[in-house]
Design an enzyme around this catalytic site. Structure first.
Site, PDB file in Angstrom:
ATOM      1  N   ASP A  85       0.797  -1.322   0.198  1.00  0.00           N
ATOM      2  CA  ASP A  85      -0.176  -0.015  -0.096  1.00  0.00           C
ATOM      3  C   ASP A  85       0.877   1.182   0.081  1.00  0.00           C
ATOM      4  O   ASP A  85       1.582   1.482   0.811  1.00  0.00           O
ATOM      5  CB  ASP A  85      -1.031  -0.003   1.268  1.00  0.00           C
ATOM      6  CG  ASP A  85      -1.961   0.948   1.395  1.00  0.00           C
ATOM      7  OD1 ASP A  85      -1.786   1.691   0.550  1.00  0.00           O
ATOM      8  OD2 ASP A  85      -2.895   0.918   2.084  1.00  0.00           O
ATOM      9  N   ASP A  96      -3.125   7.089  -3.368  1.00  0.00           N
ATOM     10  CA  ASP A  96      -3.084   6.080  -2.449  1.00  0.00           C
ATOM     11  C   ASP A  96      -3.801   4.748  -3.191  1.00  0.00           C
ATOM     12  O   ASP A  96      -4.649   4.786  -3.869  1.00  0.00           O
ATOM     13  CB  ASP A  96      -3.866   6.428  -1.184  1.00  0.00           C
ATOM     14  CG  ASP A  96      -3.769   5.784  -0.076  1.00  0.00           C
ATOM     15  OD1 ASP A  96      -3.265   4.310  -0.141  1.00  0.00           O
ATOM     16  OD2 ASP A  96      -4.387   5.829   0.938  1.00  0.00           O
ATOM     17  N   HIS A 155     -11.386   6.070   2.466  1.00  0.00           N
ATOM     18  CA  HIS A 155     -11.466   7.611   3.017  1.00  0.00           C
ATOM     19  C   HIS A 155     -11.196   8.828   2.087  1.00  0.00           C
ATOM     20  O   HIS A 155     -10.890   8.478   0.895  1.00  0.00           O
ATOM     21  CB  HIS A 155     -10.222   7.700   4.071  1.00  0.00           C
ATOM     22  CG  HIS A 155      -8.828   7.353   3.432  1.00  0.00           C
ATOM     23  ND1 HIS A 155      -7.858   8.078   2.741  1.00  0.00           N
ATOM     24  CD2 HIS A 155      -8.490   5.847   3.295  1.00  0.00           C
ATOM     25  CE1 HIS A 155      -6.887   7.245   2.324  1.00  0.00           C
ATOM     26  NE2 HIS A 155      -7.337   6.036   2.600  1.00  0.00           N
ATOM     27  N   HIS A 163      -6.271  10.941   5.324  1.00  0.00           N
ATOM     28  CA  HIS A 163      -7.279  10.354   5.778  1.00  0.00           C
ATOM     29  C   HIS A 163      -8.339  11.609   6.109  1.00  0.00           C
ATOM     30  O   HIS A 163      -8.174  12.403   7.218  1.00  0.00           O
ATOM     31  CB  HIS A 163      -7.317   9.564   7.099  1.00  0.00           C
ATOM     32  CG  HIS A 163      -6.679   8.147   6.772  1.00  0.00           C
ATOM     33  ND1 HIS A 163      -5.651   7.629   7.473  1.00  0.00           N
ATOM     34  CD2 HIS A 163      -6.778   7.227   5.735  1.00  0.00           C
ATOM     35  CE1 HIS A 163      -5.372   6.577   6.986  1.00  0.00           C
ATOM     36  NE2 HIS A 163      -6.095   6.341   5.881  1.00  0.00           N
ATOM     37  N   GLU A 188     -10.734   1.051  -0.452  1.00  0.00           N
ATOM     38  CA  GLU A 188     -10.041   0.172  -0.175  1.00  0.00           C
ATOM     39  C   GLU A 188     -10.556  -1.091   0.435  1.00  0.00           C
ATOM     40  O   GLU A 188     -10.684  -1.280   1.754  1.00  0.00           O
ATOM     41  CB  GLU A 188      -8.612   0.416   0.481  1.00  0.00           C
ATOM     42  CG  GLU A 188      -8.855   1.210   1.731  1.00  0.00           C
ATOM     43  CD  GLU A 188      -7.541   1.865   2.410  1.00  0.00           C
ATOM     44  OE1 GLU A 188      -6.575   0.862   2.284  1.00  0.00           O
ATOM     45  OE2 GLU A 188      -7.403   2.812   2.894  1.00  0.00           O
ATOM     46  N   GLU A 276      -6.668  -1.185  -3.817  1.00  0.00           N
ATOM     47  CA  GLU A 276      -7.120  -0.035  -3.525  1.00  0.00           C
ATOM     48  C   GLU A 276      -6.736   0.928  -4.698  1.00  0.00           C
ATOM     49  O   GLU A 276      -5.785   0.779  -5.333  1.00  0.00           O
ATOM     50  CB  GLU A 276      -6.423   0.564  -2.264  1.00  0.00           C
ATOM     51  CG  GLU A 276      -6.752   2.317  -1.905  1.00  0.00           C
ATOM     52  CD  GLU A 276      -5.877   2.696  -0.794  1.00  0.00           C
ATOM     53  OE1 GLU A 276      -6.340   3.721  -0.014  1.00  0.00           O
ATOM     54  OE2 GLU A 276      -4.805   2.080  -0.437  1.00  0.00           O
TER      55      GLU A 276
END
Length: 293
Positions: A85, A96, A155, A163, A188, A276
């Site tokens: 990640d 992300d 998020h 976040h 995710e 994700e």
């Protein structure tokens, strides 16, 4: 969102996608965890972008928040399921993205989180609720015989903030945030063979500054000076000078200056997969910034 902001999100996404897939190819039985983590983070920095958060590299039943420690002696083994990640920041605009690397026997579990991600992305447009996305994720994962991890979520993203609102659950809930045009979000899904909930391990390698307060301890001051340029983005213990690092970190944690992110794990012997993408909500759907291809 202005055109130049969108372009920064897209460029961060291109860098993140390239790096994630190049990094995944480095994960092989016998390879050093430290060597792979350092190598992937170096790839991000070579582009001129920033590392938005330390590369998360989590084994088997661990879902998130592990990374290499200084002097880490772990290696990969056949049969491991590794989550990578990573985050890339360009002028604070963050991409992300995550995938799971299967070192043997976990094809169906890896496919479950990836399919859940695709199913949620297909629903994204203004007016859709976060709860609807969670319901789609849950249905896809449970339909394949696994459980979603209920206490991990996607998020929102904002400049230099990993976040933010909205929270995107991995299970169906009534309502939740309503998606709006211009939102940057990360979805995710995590699929597990375990309990469907994660808890904290004792191991913490990732930290974030959450407050500005005066500190007396010289080693703590050194850390704060070093991380100032992060602008509140998370950092790794491995990036710090190692002399008196434990004392400095514990002082800053106790003082409420730092927050630690313990490794999150499902039950022993289980396996967790993750997928994700980052996307921007548009008038009629979304742009996936971290799409690889």
């Amino acid at each position: 969102m202005k055109d130049e902001e969108i372009e920064q999100y897209l460029e961060a996404g291109r860098i993140a996608a390239r790096t994630l897939h190049a990094g995944a190819a480095m994960v092989k039985p016998g390879r050093s965890v430290l060597e792979v983590v350092d190598g992937i983070e170096a790839m991000i920095l070579e582009t001129g972008a920033e590392i938005a958060f330390p590369l998360n590299l989590s084994f088997n039943e661990d879902a998130a928040h592990d990374t290499a420690s200084a002097g880490d002696e772990r290696t990969f083994s056949a049969g491991d399921l590794i989550k990578l990640d990573l985050g890339v920041a360009l002028d604070g605009r963050i991409a992300d993205t995550a995938l799971s690397v299967d070192l043997g026997g976990h094809d169906a579990l890896v496919a479950a989180s990836a399919a859940a991600l695709d199913r949620a992305i297909a629903l994204v447009r203004p007016g859709v609720t976060a709860g609807e996305l969670g319901g789609a994720i849950q249905a896809e994962i449970e339909g394949r015989g696994f459980l979603p991890v209920a206490n991990l979520t996607g998020h929102g993203l904002a400049p230099y903030q990993i976040h933010t609102a909205p929270t995107i659950p991995n299970v169906g809930i009534a309502g939740g945030a309503v998606l709006e045009e211009g939102m940057a979000i990360a979805i995710e899904p995590f699929a597990t063979t375990g309990s469907g909930r994660v808890s904290d391990r004792m191991r913490t390698e990732i930290y974030q500054q959450i407050a500005v307060k005066p500190v007396r301890l010289p080693s703590a001051k050194r850390i704060l000076n070093q991380i100032r340029e992060r602008r509140g983005m998370p950092f790794s213990r491995r990036w710090l000078p190692q002399e008196k690092v434990d004392l400095a970190l514990s002082t800053l944690l106790k003082g409420g200056v730092l927050h630690g992110y313990p490794v999150l794990h499902d039950v022993a012997g289980s396996f967790v997969s993750q997928a994700e993408h980052t996307l921007i909500v548009t008038a009629d759907g979304c742009i996936v910034t971290t799409h690889h291809g």
